[in-house]
Design a protein around this motif. Structure first.
Motif, PDB file in Angstrom:
ATOM      1  N   ASN A 183       0.641  -1.346  -0.142  1.00  0.00           N
ATOM      2  CA  ASN A 183      -0.103   0.368   0.191  1.00  0.00           C
ATOM      3  C   ASN A 183       0.722   1.110   0.188  1.00  0.00           C
ATOM      4  OD1 ASN A 183      -1.506   2.300   1.432  1.00  0.00           O
ATOM      5  ND2 ASN A 183      -2.774   0.969   0.572  1.00  0.00           N
ATOM      6  N   GLN A 184       0.569   2.521  -0.597  1.00  0.00           N
ATOM      7  CA  GLN A 184       1.157   3.479  -0.441  1.00  0.00           C
ATOM      8  C   GLN A 184       1.739   3.806   0.897  1.00  0.00           C
ATOM      9  OE1 GLN A 184      -0.389   6.143  -3.217  1.00  0.00           O
ATOM     10  NE2 GLN A 184      -2.545   6.601  -1.705  1.00  0.00           N
TER      11      GLN A 184
ATOM     12  N   ASP B  49       2.834   2.355   3.129  1.00  0.00           N
ATOM     13  CA  ASP B  49       3.097   1.554   3.714  1.00  0.00           C
ATOM     14  C   ASP B  49       4.287   1.759   4.101  1.00  0.00           C
ATOM     15  OD1 ASP B  49       1.206   0.070   3.905  1.00  0.00           O
ATOM     16  OD2 ASP B  49       2.345  -2.089   2.509  1.00  0.00           O
TER      17      ASP B  49
ATOM     18  N   TYR C 237      -0.172  -2.968   4.875  1.00  0.00           N
ATOM     19  CA  TYR C 237      -1.432  -3.020   3.807  1.00  0.00           C
ATOM     20  C   TYR C 237      -2.458  -2.034   4.320  1.00  0.00           C
ATOM     21  CZ  TYR C 237      -0.789  -8.113   4.715  1.00  0.00           C
ATOM     22  OH  TYR C 237       0.264  -9.950   4.956  1.00  0.00           O
ATOM     23  N   GLY C 238      -1.560  -1.012   4.165  1.00  0.00           N
ATOM     24  CA  GLY C 238      -2.005   0.656   5.007  1.00  0.00           C
ATOM     25  C   GLY C 238      -2.920   0.320   5.819  1.00  0.00           C
TER      26      GLY C 238
END
Length: 104
Positions: A11-12, A14, A64-65
């Motif tokens: 996820n961006q 992370d 996983y954000g």
């Protein structure tokens, strides 16, 4: 020639990547879509987490954000992120932390 990736960010938001194979100390992380250069500072076993940026003591471990734990010490980029430097979330933290995710 295609580059082989050795880690994955899920996820961006992370701040850790997952090793797609065992990674040796001194190697660089190659993560699809990520251009920053992170040198691996210690051996990272397959499937384990690696800090992609500085995580301060008390900072959130983001995977996983979602917040997956809290750093129990400062973790520099390229270092192993595991049970020796992360604690799990308490129930009240699990509920409140993942409602509003803010990176340190």
């Amino acid at each position: 020639m295609s580059k082989k990736f050795n880690a994955l960010i899920l996820n961006q938001n992370d701040n850790v990547a997952v090793a797609l194979r065992s990674i040796k100390e001194g190697e660089s992380l190659f993560i699809q879509g990520v251009v920053e250069n992170v040198e691996v500072m210690q051996k990272i076993p397959y499937g384990h987490k690696i800090a992609t940026r500085f995580i301060p003591k008390g900072g959130k471990i983001m995977k996983y954000g979602e917040c997956m734990g809290i750093a129990t010490e400062d973790i520099q980029p390229g270092y192993h992120v595991h049970v020796f430097n992360v604690r799990g979330l308490k129930e009240e933290e699990r509920i409140s932390t993942n409602r509003e995710v803010q990176l340190p």
